[in-house]
Design a protein around this motif. Sequence first.
Motif, PDB file in Angstrom:
ATOM      1  N   VAL A  99       0.591  42.742   3.532  1.00  0.00           N
ATOM      2  CA  VAL A  99       1.310  41.969   4.545  1.00  0.00           C
ATOM      3  C   VAL A  99       2.758  42.463   4.656  1.00  0.00           C
ATOM      4  CG1 VAL A  99       2.206  39.659   5.055  1.00  0.00           C
ATOM      5  CG2 VAL A  99      -0.185  39.953   4.419  1.00  0.00           C
ATOM      6  N   PHE A 100       3.395  42.724   3.525  1.00  0.00           N
ATOM      7  CA  PHE A 100       4.788  43.189   3.523  1.00  0.00           C
ATOM      8  C   PHE A 100       4.913  44.545   4.213  1.00  0.00           C
ATOM      9  CE2 PHE A 100       8.464  45.327   1.678  1.00  0.00           C
ATOM     10  CZ  PHE A 100       9.453  44.376   1.871  1.00  0.00           C
ATOM     11  N   ILE A 101       4.073  45.490   3.817  1.00  0.00           N
ATOM     12  CA  ILE A 101       4.166  46.847   4.377  1.00  0.00           C
ATOM     13  C   ILE A 101       3.798  46.851   5.861  1.00  0.00           C
ATOM     14  CG2 ILE A 101       3.204  49.186   4.262  1.00  0.00           C
ATOM     15  CD1 ILE A 101       2.998  48.832   1.242  1.00  0.00           C
ATOM     16  N   SER A 102       2.874  45.964   6.262  1.00  0.00           N
ATOM     17  CA  SER A 102       2.465  45.938   7.673  1.00  0.00           C
ATOM     18  C   SER A 102       3.641  45.670   8.607  1.00  0.00           C
ATOM     19  CB  SER A 102       1.374  44.891   7.896  1.00  0.00           C
ATOM     20  OG  SER A 102       1.904  43.586   7.859  1.00  0.00           O
ATOM     21  N   PHE A 103       4.626  44.920   8.122  1.00  0.00           N
ATOM     22  CA  PHE A 103       5.803  44.614   8.940  1.00  0.00           C
ATOM     23  C   PHE A 103       6.507  45.888   9.404  1.00  0.00           C
ATOM     24  CE2 PHE A 103      10.357  43.835   9.402  1.00  0.00           C
ATOM     25  CZ  PHE A 103      10.348  42.786  10.311  1.00  0.00           C
ATOM     26  N   PHE A 104       6.530  46.894   8.556  1.00  0.00           N
ATOM     27  CA  PHE A 104       7.271  48.127   8.848  1.00  0.00           C
ATOM     28  C   PHE A 104       6.416  49.187   9.554  1.00  0.00           C
ATOM     29  CE2 PHE A 104       9.250  46.144   5.142  1.00  0.00           C
ATOM     30  CZ  PHE A 104      10.538  45.994   5.627  1.00  0.00           C
ATOM     31  N   GLN A 105       5.144  48.908   9.738  1.00  0.00           N
ATOM     32  CA  GLN A 105       4.240  49.864  10.372  1.00  0.00           C
ATOM     33  C   GLN A 105       4.131  49.604  11.874  1.00  0.00           C
ATOM     34  OE1 GLN A 105       2.622  52.433   8.651  1.00  0.00           O
ATOM     35  NE2 GLN A 105       4.039  51.765   7.068  1.00  0.00           N
ATOM     36  N   GLN A 161      -3.981  38.377  -4.832  1.00  0.00           N
ATOM     37  CA  GLN A 161      -2.750  37.851  -4.239  1.00  0.00           C
ATOM     38  C   GLN A 161      -1.681  38.944  -4.164  1.00  0.00           C
ATOM     39  OE1 GLN A 161      -0.993  34.316  -6.065  1.00  0.00           O
ATOM     40  NE2 GLN A 161      -0.346  33.679  -4.025  1.00  0.00           N
ATOM     41  N   ILE A 162      -1.585  39.767  -5.196  1.00  0.00           N
ATOM     42  CA  ILE A 162      -0.630  40.881  -5.180  1.00  0.00           C
ATOM     43  C   ILE A 162      -0.988  41.863  -4.059  1.00  0.00           C
ATOM     44  CG2 ILE A 162       0.175  42.914  -6.462  1.00  0.00           C
ATOM     45  CD1 ILE A 162      -0.160  41.197  -9.032  1.00  0.00           C
ATOM     46  N   LEU A 163      -2.264  42.218  -3.959  1.00  0.00           N
ATOM     47  CA  LEU A 163      -2.692  43.157  -2.909  1.00  0.00           C
ATOM     48  C   LEU A 163      -2.436  42.591  -1.516  1.00  0.00           C
ATOM     49  CD1 LEU A 163      -6.040  44.489  -4.393  1.00  0.00           C
ATOM     50  CD2 LEU A 163      -3.883  45.723  -4.158  1.00  0.00           C
ATOM     51  N   SER A 164      -2.715  41.318  -1.340  1.00  0.00           N
ATOM     52  CA  SER A 164      -2.461  40.666  -0.056  1.00  0.00           C
ATOM     53  C   SER A 164      -0.976  40.747   0.285  1.00  0.00           C
ATOM     54  CB  SER A 164      -2.908  39.202  -0.124  1.00  0.00           C
ATOM     55  OG  SER A 164      -2.521  38.516   1.036  1.00  0.00           O
ATOM     56  N   GLY A 165      -0.128  40.435  -0.688  1.00  0.00           N
ATOM     57  CA  GLY A 165       1.315  40.483  -0.465  1.00  0.00           C
ATOM     58  C   GLY A 165       1.803  41.869  -0.098  1.00  0.00           C
ATOM     59  N   ILE A 166       1.285  42.882  -0.786  1.00  0.00           N
ATOM     60  CA  ILE A 166       1.694  44.268  -0.503  1.00  0.00           C
ATOM     61  C   ILE A 166       1.289  44.666   0.911  1.00  0.00           C
ATOM     62  CG2 ILE A 166       1.220  46.686  -1.096  1.00  0.00           C
ATOM     63  CD1 ILE A 166       1.074  45.752  -4.059  1.00  0.00           C
TER      64      ILE A 166
END
Length: 143
Positions: free
Chosen positions: A20-26, A13-18
């Motif tokens: 998904v979050f970082i993908s927004f800025f890529q 769940q932590i890896l998924s969150g990281i």
Amino acid sequence: MMKQKFKKEEILQILSGIMVFISFFQAWIYDGGLNYYKGTELKTMLYDPPFLLNLIYLLLILGVANVYCGWNRKYNSALSSTTAIVVFFLLWSIVSFNSKSEDLVAANGFYMAAVGMITAVASILVARKERAKVGSETKGVNK
């Protein structure tokens, strides 16, 4: 008091969150030239952006929520399910408008979100497997 180890589903769940979050800025789309379009720029590059493109802003909230729940050892399968569904529909909408142009190619953000979605699904499957294992162990004890 010693802290317990992270469970597999919490780590996922932590890896998924990281992811998904970082993908927004890529960059999500590459046009073959020098232009990379980030998630927030996708609506400006399209003449008729699909409504589902608005889901891009949920990536920030879902990413933070997944990391928060996983880090605090409070695995939330509903959150992981929501993340997987939202990311799936977002990726699907991008693929659907991307198929109309041969010049556009998926970029980092698209793939990171896809990995985040796969990780969210994996966390759900691992949590179900663990629950089934615990359930069968308690049945054995109760006999």
